[in-house]
Enzyme design. Structure first.
Site, mmCIF file in Angstrom:
data_model
loop_
_atom_site.group_PDB
_atom_site.id
_atom_site.type_symbol
_atom_site.label_atom_id
_atom_site.label_comp_id
_atom_site.label_asym_id
_atom_site.label_seq_id
_atom_site.Cartn_x
_atom_site.Cartn_y
_atom_site.Cartn_z
ATOM 1 N N ARG A 143 55.832 36.757 -9.568
ATOM 2 C CA ARG A 143 55.957 37.891 -8.492
ATOM 3 C C ARG A 143 55.490 39.444 -8.864
ATOM 4 O O ARG A 143 55.635 39.799 -10.009
ATOM 5 C CB ARG A 143 57.535 38.090 -8.267
ATOM 6 C CG ARG A 143 58.134 36.903 -7.535
ATOM 7 C CD ARG A 143 59.637 36.919 -7.419
ATOM 8 N NE ARG A 143 60.249 36.658 -8.916
ATOM 9 C CZ ARG A 143 61.574 37.095 -9.142
ATOM 10 N NH1 ARG A 143 62.194 37.213 -8.146
ATOM 11 N NH2 ARG A 143 61.984 36.899 -10.225
ATOM 12 N N LYS B 181 69.561 23.749 -5.062
ATOM 13 C CA LYS B 181 69.578 24.306 -6.378
ATOM 14 C C LYS B 181 70.771 23.872 -7.226
ATOM 15 O O LYS B 181 70.592 23.639 -8.346
ATOM 16 C CB LYS B 181 69.415 25.948 -6.096
ATOM 17 C CG LYS B 181 68.743 26.514 -7.487
ATOM 18 C CD LYS B 181 68.608 27.981 -6.987
ATOM 19 C CE LYS B 181 68.256 28.945 -7.910
ATOM 20 N NZ LYS B 181 68.110 30.406 -7.451
ATOM 21 N N CYS C 101 60.863 43.484 -11.127
ATOM 22 C CA CYS C 101 61.773 44.821 -11.441
ATOM 23 C C CYS C 101 61.098 46.072 -11.425
ATOM 24 O O CYS C 101 61.620 47.066 -10.731
ATOM 25 C CB CYS C 101 62.398 44.612 -12.740
ATOM 26 S SG CYS C 101 63.220 42.872 -12.715
ATOM 27 N N GLU D 285 62.747 39.319 -18.705
ATOM 28 C CA GLU D 285 62.420 37.713 -18.337
ATOM 29 C C GLU D 285 61.604 37.201 -19.714
ATOM 30 O O GLU D 285 60.895 38.040 -20.124
ATOM 31 C CB GLU D 285 61.520 37.608 -17.076
ATOM 32 C CG GLU D 285 62.116 37.719 -15.728
ATOM 33 C CD GLU D 285 61.452 37.586 -14.573
ATOM 34 O OE1 GLU D 285 60.379 36.986 -14.505
ATOM 35 O OE2 GLU D 285 62.030 38.250 -13.562
ATOM 36 N N LEU E 17 54.704 50.726 -25.409
ATOM 37 C CA LEU E 17 53.419 51.609 -25.493
ATOM 38 C C LEU E 17 52.282 50.720 -25.688
ATOM 39 O O LEU E 17 51.272 50.971 -26.177
ATOM 40 C CB LEU E 17 53.510 52.327 -26.632
ATOM 41 C CG LEU E 17 54.341 53.885 -26.634
ATOM 42 C CD1 LEU E 17 54.345 54.863 -27.732
ATOM 43 C CD2 LEU E 17 54.228 54.772 -25.423
ATOM 44 N N THR F 118 70.971 44.710 -9.679
ATOM 45 C CA THR F 118 70.341 46.133 -9.933
ATOM 46 C C THR F 118 70.503 46.921 -8.351
ATOM 47 O O THR F 118 70.083 46.573 -7.344
ATOM 48 C CB THR F 118 68.881 46.238 -10.145
ATOM 49 O OG1 THR F 118 68.785 45.568 -11.349
ATOM 50 C CG2 THR F 118 68.412 47.766 -10.045
ATOM 51 N N ASN G 211 64.963 51.712 -16.269
ATOM 52 C CA ASN G 211 63.805 50.897 -15.973
ATOM 53 C C ASN G 211 62.689 51.954 -15.562
ATOM 54 O O ASN G 211 61.445 51.654 -15.857
ATOM 55 C CB ASN G 211 63.952 49.858 -14.805
ATOM 56 C CG ASN G 211 64.431 48.700 -15.199
ATOM 57 O OD1 ASN G 211 64.584 48.240 -16.391
ATOM 58 N ND2 ASN G 211 64.579 47.517 -14.299
ATOM 59 N N GLY H 167 54.033 44.962 -13.815
ATOM 60 C CA GLY H 167 54.344 44.405 -12.672
ATOM 61 C C GLY H 167 55.638 43.562 -12.735
ATOM 62 O O GLY H 167 56.672 43.941 -13.471
ATOM 63 N N GLY I 26 47.534 48.453 -20.970
ATOM 64 C CA GLY I 26 46.722 47.220 -20.359
ATOM 65 C C GLY I 26 46.401 47.322 -18.915
ATOM 66 O O GLY I 26 46.020 48.415 -18.394
HETATM 67 C C1 UGA Z 1 62.615 44.793 -17.187
HETATM 68 C C2 UGA Z 1 63.258 45.363 -18.364
HETATM 69 O O1 UGA Z 1 62.287 45.487 -19.388
HETATM 70 C C3 UGA Z 1 64.472 44.913 -18.478
HETATM 71 O O2 UGA Z 1 65.269 45.583 -19.199
HETATM 72 C C4 UGA Z 1 65.312 44.668 -17.204
HETATM 73 O O3 UGA Z 1 66.580 44.028 -17.408
HETATM 74 C C5 UGA Z 1 64.538 43.994 -16.009
HETATM 75 O O4 UGA Z 1 63.204 44.677 -16.011
HETATM 76 C C6 UGA Z 1 65.346 43.927 -14.890
HETATM 77 O O5 UGA Z 1 65.575 45.081 -14.403
HETATM 78 O O6 UGA Z 1 65.979 42.913 -14.510
HETATM 79 P P1 UGA Z 1 61.117 42.584 -16.937
HETATM 80 O O7 UGA Z 1 60.722 43.021 -15.636
HETATM 81 O O8 UGA Z 1 61.578 41.089 -16.993
HETATM 82 O O9 UGA Z 1 62.161 43.485 -17.633
HETATM 83 O O10 UGA Z 1 59.598 42.611 -18.059
HETATM 84 P P2 UGA Z 1 59.118 43.634 -19.246
HETATM 85 O O11 UGA Z 1 59.114 42.946 -20.506
HETATM 86 O O12 UGA Z 1 59.891 44.868 -18.921
HETATM 87 O O13 UGA Z 1 57.656 43.845 -18.644
HETATM 88 C C7 UGA Z 1 57.177 44.557 -17.358
HETATM 89 C C8 UGA Z 1 55.809 44.707 -17.028
HETATM 90 O O14 UGA Z 1 55.563 45.771 -18.023
HETATM 91 C C9 UGA Z 1 55.081 43.570 -17.401
HETATM 92 O O15 UGA Z 1 54.113 43.399 -16.425
HETATM 93 C C10 UGA Z 1 54.422 43.834 -18.615
HETATM 94 O O16 UGA Z 1 53.412 43.220 -18.894
HETATM 95 C C11 UGA Z 1 54.261 45.211 -18.473
HETATM 96 N N1 UGA Z 1 54.303 46.068 -20.085
HETATM 97 C C12 UGA Z 1 55.415 46.132 -20.794
HETATM 98 C C13 UGA Z 1 53.430 46.817 -20.242
HETATM 99 O O17 UGA Z 1 52.156 46.730 -19.402
HETATM 100 N N2 UGA Z 1 53.254 47.361 -21.604
HETATM 101 C C14 UGA Z 1 54.337 47.328 -22.322
HETATM 102 O O18 UGA Z 1 54.114 48.013 -23.446
HETATM 103 C C15 UGA Z 1 55.092 46.779 -21.951
#
Ligand code: UGA
Length: 429
Positions: free
Chosen positions: A327, A35, A260, A155, A250, A121, A208, A257, A253
């Protein structure tokens, strides 16, 4: 400032790059030689919008470098960030062995005062353990401070979140490292909150888990919407305009997943259990999330009846839009369930097809979004990619034996889809 980041995963690589972008001198350390070699040659191991350009720019400017030597990173910097993985264990608790190993290695390389910052974390009280470990493994008696500085990047939006954070949390035991930590973040012009270490660690898990709770809440509401004929998007809009609630997170769906939310939720439940508190509310959040996928799969099998010998086109494999990360992806889970029922799958994702191959070897990968529907009995949207909204619906309809569409992320307008002749089923509408 001179900063070292240990671990070049999402958090480490993006943080290191953004720190360099605002003018700090950053050394990124990773024990994976391949890497490090890739990064040195200008390659990026992950897809993250805007990252590649920033890495190249800062390497060229001499502010960002890569090494596999922790000793070199510790020697040359005043502030050492730990950003290594904290994977889940079978019982939901967190595997802290990478953190512990890195703490020992930092200790072995320290010859003067250093600030050691945990960005991974971790469960509450990990900072105390890191401090004990460093003290124990230091060869000479040197002074140091341990700081908790959780990362909140998403992400797919990591560079944006890093460059314009809503808040910066700095957990400290005493005042000594505060000025240096504030200096690291001055260029980002974000609100900084200084707390004790345990509070900072709890802020990350509590945030989270709360966001996951928000998603499960709207998914539970979506069930009521389906039963009563209401529209979950209108309900979410009406709720979200209340500033105390907010519209974000909100979106009903297939549930949440990724690497995190599922992991952090399990960890938080376990942390609570270990200190004698039953966090039943969060167990319900997990239950609703699992049930949401069950309901969607049932919706597909109720409509298509027997899935054996049915060909289904699946749009989306990543756990969400703007990433190649698969993942704990709900989309992959959905594909596996459909395969188990005997369906054959044609799948497409704008970025995640390469990474998905390992998890889904027995499906047909289709490079062209508009070719997925060919010969299919149904189309399914599993990830909320904006790109899917540009799907050529007319061509898709003509290429299918029956125009049946399951939208697991509510990307399309039900009235418009029905007008175009689709049998269209989404979530909570
Ligand atoms: C999440 C947090 O949003 C970040 O603030 C945090 O830093 C990160 O985890 C971490 O701990 O590293 P992430 O896992 O990248 O970020 O993605 P999100 O945008 O939060 O989405 C997570 C999941 O929730 C996805 O599967 C997304 O499709 C789903 N989601 C999100 C929904 O089903 N509905 C929503 O309204 C928002």
């Amino acid at each position: 400032m001179k900063l070292t980041i240990i671990g070049t995963g999402y958090v480490g690589l993006v943080s290191g790059t953004c720190f360099a972008e605002v003018g700090h001198h950053v050394i990124c350390v990773d024990n994976n030689e391949a890497k490090v070699k890739l990064l040195r040659s200008g390659g990026i191991p992950i897809y993250e919008p805007g990252l590649e350009e920033l890495v190249k720019k800062n390497v060229a400017a001499g502010r960002l470098s890569f090494t596999s030597s922790i000793a070199e990173g510790v020697e040359k910097s005043d502030v050492i960030f730990i950003a290594v993985p904290t994977p889940p264990q079978d019982d939901g608790s967190v595997d802290l062995s990478f953190i512990e190993k890195v703490a020992r290695e930092i200790a072995g390389a320290m010859h003067g005062y250093k600030i050691i910052v945990d960005k991974s974390t971790v469960p509450v009280k990990t900072g105390e353990k890191v401090a004990e470990t460093i003290k124990r493994y230091c060869k000479s008696k040197v002074d140091f401070d341990v700081v908790s500085n959780p990362e909140f990047l998403r992400e797919g939006f990591a560079v944006e979140d890093l460059m314009k954070p809503d808040r910066v949390v700095i957990g400290v035991r005493g005042p000594r490292p505060v000025a240096a930590m504030k200096e690291v973040y001055v260029p980002f012009q974000a609100p900084v909150i200084v707390t004790d270490i345990n509070s900072a660690e709890l802020i990350k898990h509590a945030s989270n888990s709360f966001l996951a709770l928000k998603i499960s809440y709207i998914n539970a509401v979506s069930v009521l919407c389906e039963i009563t004929g209401a529209n979950v998007q209108e309900v979410a809009m009406g709720m979200g305009l209340d500033e105390r609630i907010g519209r974000r997170f909100l979106n009903a769906g297939l549930g949440f997943g990724g690497s995190c939310f599922p992991k952090d939720l399990s960890a938080f439940i376990k942390i609570a259990e270990e200190v004698g508190y039953d966090f039943g509310l969060l167990k319900e959040v997990q239950r609703i999330n699992a049930a949401q996928m069950d309901r969607f799969v049932k919706k597909i099998s109720d409509t298509l009846w027997v899935l054996k010998e049915k060909k289904i086109g699946v749009l989306g494999l990543a756990f969400k839009q703007n990433t190649d990360d698969v993942r704990m992806s709900p989309a992959i889970d959905l594909c596996r369930r459909l395969l188990r029922e005997g369906a054959t799958l044609r799948v497409h994702d704008p970025k995640a097809m390469d990474k998905a191959r390992e998890w889904l070897p027995d499906v047909e990968y289709v490079a062209d979004l508009n070719a997925v529907a060919e010969g299919c009995d149904a189309l399914v949207v599993a990830t909320e990619w904006e790109e899917f909204k540009a799907l050529d619906l007319k061509r898709a309809r003509e290429a299918m034996s029956h125009p049946i569409f399951f939208d697991g992320r509510n990307l399309f307008d039900p009235a418009e889809m029905e007008k175009q002749g689709w049998i269209y089923k989404s979530v909570g509408r």
